[in-house]
Design an enzyme around this catalytic site. Structure first.
Site, mmCIF file in Angstrom:
data_model
loop_
_atom_site.group_PDB
_atom_site.id
_atom_site.type_symbol
_atom_site.label_atom_id
_atom_site.label_comp_id
_atom_site.label_asym_id
_atom_site.label_seq_id
_atom_site.Cartn_x
_atom_site.Cartn_y
_atom_site.Cartn_z
ATOM 1 C CD GLU A 58 -1.834 -2.332 1.434
ATOM 2 O OE1 GLU A 58 -0.725 -2.584 1.953
ATOM 3 O OE2 GLU A 58 -2.701 -3.208 1.218
ATOM 4 C CG HIS A 127 -10.981 -6.287 7.265
ATOM 5 N ND1 HIS A 127 -10.017 -6.748 8.121
ATOM 6 C CD2 HIS A 127 -10.564 -6.654 6.023
ATOM 7 C CE1 HIS A 127 -9.082 -7.380 7.429
ATOM 8 N NE2 HIS A 127 -9.387 -7.327 6.149
HETATM 9 C C1 LIG Z 1 -2.721 -4.076 4.537
HETATM 10 C C2 LIG Z 1 -3.634 -5.013 3.892
HETATM 11 N N1 LIG Z 1 -3.774 -4.983 2.556
HETATM 12 C C3 LIG Z 1 -4.624 -5.835 1.942
HETATM 13 C C4 LIG Z 1 -5.345 -6.731 2.659
HETATM 14 C C5 LIG Z 1 -6.322 -7.655 1.982
HETATM 15 N N2 LIG Z 1 -5.801 -9.006 1.999
HETATM 16 C C6 LIG Z 1 -6.159 -9.880 2.958
HETATM 17 S S1 LIG Z 1 -5.360 -11.330 2.830
HETATM 18 C C7 LIG Z 1 -4.531 -10.821 1.469
HETATM 19 C C8 LIG Z 1 -3.574 -11.744 0.797
HETATM 20 C C9 LIG Z 1 -2.486 -12.148 1.694
HETATM 21 O O1 LIG Z 1 -1.597 -12.959 1.009
HETATM 22 P P1 LIG Z 1 -0.454 -13.708 1.789
HETATM 23 O O2 LIG Z 1 0.303 -12.748 2.621
HETATM 24 O O3 LIG Z 1 0.289 -14.509 0.811
HETATM 25 O O4 LIG Z 1 -1.233 -14.639 2.811
HETATM 26 P P2 LIG Z 1 -2.241 -15.831 2.461
HETATM 27 O O5 LIG Z 1 -3.596 -15.231 2.389
HETATM 28 O O6 LIG Z 1 -1.833 -16.437 1.175
HETATM 29 O O7 LIG Z 1 -2.128 -16.762 3.610
HETATM 30 C C10 LIG Z 1 -4.883 -9.513 1.144
HETATM 31 C C11 LIG Z 1 -4.369 -8.758 -0.013
HETATM 32 C C12 LIG Z 1 -5.191 -6.716 4.057
HETATM 33 N N3 LIG Z 1 -5.912 -7.538 4.843
HETATM 34 N N4 LIG Z 1 -4.330 -5.877 4.642
#
Ligand SMILES: Cc1ncc(C[n+]2csc(CCOP(=O)(O)OP(=O)(O)O)c2C)c(N)n1
Ligand SMILES: [Mg+2]
Lengths: 327, 331
Positions: A58, A127
């Site tokens: 971000e 959220h």
């Molecule tokens: C700061 C932030 N940006 C975006 C999100 C939305 N979001 C939630 S989970 C996710 C993906 C996370 O990917 P990863 O770190 O690989 O973890 P995984 O879900 O694969 O376990 C996103 C973009 C968030 N929760 N927090």
């Protein structure tokens, strides 16, 4: 007028504006898959140069937006949930909001930041924030909050065409709301409130996701108390339509501001301050604020839902304004 | 280091205990998925089914006093750290008896008394928090270690660089554990992440392990070395564990997406490398337990989950003033 869902209206505005100005680009996490549906199909239509999925970065997303905008692009960063605005806040508060002034007006920053805000769906405290106060206080950015599909389309168009950074805050969970939307170039001017319901005894001043519930409350006030309530939808928080606020309260003499912000330094408290300053002579009773108490949003519905403004809370606030027999 | 240098094996007791805990995670999450469909949970869930070996392999080398930071996909970390399954279900059902009194829900299940310094809804937020825990541990000087679980997606937050630099510079006891499941939400890693994630730690002089996260023994063996490195005062360590989440990003994704973002073949290929099944095969192969005994362990896990469902269901809804009371200390 065709009927469409809130999210379709936003999607249509994005598509039309990207069509209109080829320098317009859209960037954000999963804007291709689009969990809210607002950006769906845009990648296929405009190609990967202009519609880009970004990594979860971000700080880069907001910084890139400021940089690309300063260098001639019209940029639409999608932050997903409004809480992630905080994650990218430095470039918002220190760059987007300040660069035009600090450059002595040398540049414009045509940026439309999209984010989905608000509680009530058990998404817990990270959220569900309503970041009105934080953004309106920056001064260097505009803030619009649509409430129905037609102004969602109109405000999005105005936001994208604006040469200032503009936040377009989507009411969470309202993507499926349907409504009539004018075809073609319907732009809702920034800084104009709209009267959604006329009334003579009380002004209910609100915005975004609160309007639907506030309209219901106005009906209840009519039938239960015989109070005729006007509903004013602010639409823009920056610039704020002070004239419309004062005019409405000039007609009714009483005001309740309904705002999903936490109470301290909320839009509601700002509107109350304006009324105290400039509308004092109109007021027959103190301005009431229906806001979220100064806490973070809990997950359990039993604890979360009572914190949100409700028709019930509006009706009981109105009762206090019209003691004994209303009118 | 491609994998752990040594070939040391966990003894039978350790292996069986890891299997038990993996079963509890798997069964709990299968139940939670059903619960979401049944409307028993007010919110959605992010399941870690398929990733159990990472949480278990790492946490079995951590002591109770060691900390971890967890993520939005944190049920496995919570159970791996030995926290109470009943309190987890009650939390996810939104009950006052939940581990966070129903204030946090699925993305935030955390027992701070067991060293979980938060399960976070802000992707990447655990990086700074774990580094801070590492700093507290260094100041205390008792050899506590902080492990930071984060995803491949989170590895793209700029704070990763800041935390790698500071933890290395200050020699903080922080174990970075990247759970690389190949996706950031619906974006395949290759479309949002360049290079090899664990390579990002190398320029800071941090030792790196790149391992099969679906092999609990490999994870355990790596943790043995990596945790020891951190505990010894030598500074941070970095593990990248390749794994996969079968159920996808979150429980409502089939409803919100218009097209699938991964193939059935891909899911099946990963299921063929299932960490729970592989551990069971290893146990049987080693004759650490027989089929009937493994069956019994499954039934035990089922019973725990059943008990947790009952506990959660019997819980009470938090009263409306709870948030107000809990917001600030002393109120
Ligand atoms: C700061 C932030 N940006 C975006 C999100 C939305 N979001 C939630 S989970 C996710 C993906 C996370 O990917 P990863 O770190 O690989 O973890 P995984 O879900 O694969 O376990 C996103 C973009 C968030 N929760 N927090
Ligand atoms: Mg991932």
């Amino acid at each position: 007028m065709p009927r469409m869902r809130f999210i379709q209206a936003i999607n249509q505005a994005l598509a039309e504006e990207m069509e209109r100005d080829p320098r317009t680009i859209l960037i954000g996490e999963d804007v291709e898959a689009s969990i809210f549906g607002d950006t769906r199909g845009l990648l296929d239509r405009f190609g990967a140069d202009r519609v880009r999925n970004t990594p979860i970065s971000e700080q880069a997303l907001t910084g890139i937006s400021a940089g690309a905008a300063a260098c001639g692009c019209r940029v639409i960063p999608h932050m997903m949930f409004s809480n992630f605005i905080y994650t990218g806040f430095d470039a918002i508060a220190n760059q987007m909001a300040k660069l035009r002034l600090m450059s002595g007006g040398q540049i414009t920053l045509p940026i439309t930041v999209i984010a989905n805000y608000g509680g009530g769906r058990s998404t817990a405290a990270q959220h569900s924030d309503t970041p009105f106060s934080l953004l309106t206080n920056l001064a260097g950015v505009e803030v619009v909050v649509p409430s129905t599909p037609d102004n969602a389309k109109g405000l999005m168009k105005a936001a994208i065409r604006s040469d200032n950074p503009t936040f377009f805050l989507e009411p969470g969970g309202r993507g499926g709301d349907a409504g009539d939307v004018p075809i073609g170039d319907c732009v809702t001017p920034l800084g104009e409130a709209r009267v959604m319901r006329e009334g003579s005894d009380l002004s209910l001043i609100t915005m975004g996701s609160m309007t639907r519930m506030t309209l219901l409350a106005a009906k209840r006030l009519e039938t239960e108390l015989g109070v005729s309530a006007e509903v004013l939808d602010l639409q823009s928080l920056v610039p704020l339509d002070t004239t419309a606020i004062l005019a409405s309260v000039g007609r009714t003499g009483r005001a309740i501001v309904v705002d999903e912000s936490r109470d301290a330094c909320s839009v509601a408290s700002h509107v109350a301050a304006i009324l105290a300053d400039k509308g004092f002579d109109h007021l027959k009773a103190p301005v009431q604020r229906i806001t979220v108490p100064d806490t973070a949003m809990p997950y359990a519905p039993s604890a979360e839902l009572p914190l949100l403004p409700s028709a019930e809370r509006i009706v009981s606030a109105a009762k206090a304004l019209f003691p004994v027999t209303a009118k | 280091m491609a994998a752990s240098a040594s070939n040391i094996q966990p003894d039978d007791g350790v292996l069986i205990e890891m299997y038990r805990r993996m079963l509890l995670i798997r069964k709990s999450e299968e139940q939670l998925f059903r619960d979401v469909k049944l409307g028993r949970t007010p919110g959605q869930v992010h399941l870690s089914d398929g990733q159990e070996a990472v949480a278990i392999g790492i946490c079995s080398l951590l002591e109770d006093r060691d900390q971890i930071t967890s993520t939005h996909r944190g049920h496995g970390h919570y159970l791996a750290k030995g926290c109470d399954v009943n309190a987890m279900f009650a939390e996810i059902y939104g009950k006052a008896e939940g581990i966070c009194r129903g204030m946090g829900g699925s993305m935030h299940v955390a027992d701070y008394s067991k060293g979980i310094v938060g399960a976070n809804g802000i992707v990447g937020a655990g990086l700074g928090i774990a580094t801070g825990a590492g700093l507290a541990n260094q100041l205390e000087g008792e050899g506590r270690v902080a492990a930071c679980f984060f995803g491949d997606g989170a590895a793209n937050q700029g704070s990763l660089m800041e935390c790698l630099n500071i933890s290395s510079l200050w020699r903080l006891p922080v174990l970075f554990v990247c759970e690389n499941n190949g996706y950031s939400e619906f974006s395949p890693s290759g479309t949002v992440t360049s290079g090899v994630i664990s390579d990002r730690a190398k320029p800071f002089g941090i030792p790196v392990w790149n391992i099969d996260g679906n092999d609990v023994v490999d994870v355990w063996r790596t943790a043995l070395e990596a945790v020891d490195h951190c505990r010894s005062g030598a500074g941070p360590a970095f593990v990248e564990a390749r794994t996969y989440r079968y159920s996808g990003h979150f429980s409502a994704e089939a409803m919100v997406l218009s097209t699938p973002y991964r193939s059935d073949e891909e899911i099946e290929a990963w299921r063929a490398r299932d960490p729970v099944a592989r551990t069971r095969a290893l146990i049987i192969g080693r004759e650490a337990a027989n089929d009937a005994e493994c069956e019994r362990m499954e039934l035990e896990a089922d019973a725990h989950v059943e008990g947790a469902v009952a506990f959660g269901e019997a819980g009470t809804a938090p009263c409306p003033g709870t948030a107000n009371r809990l917001m600030r200390a002393g109120s």
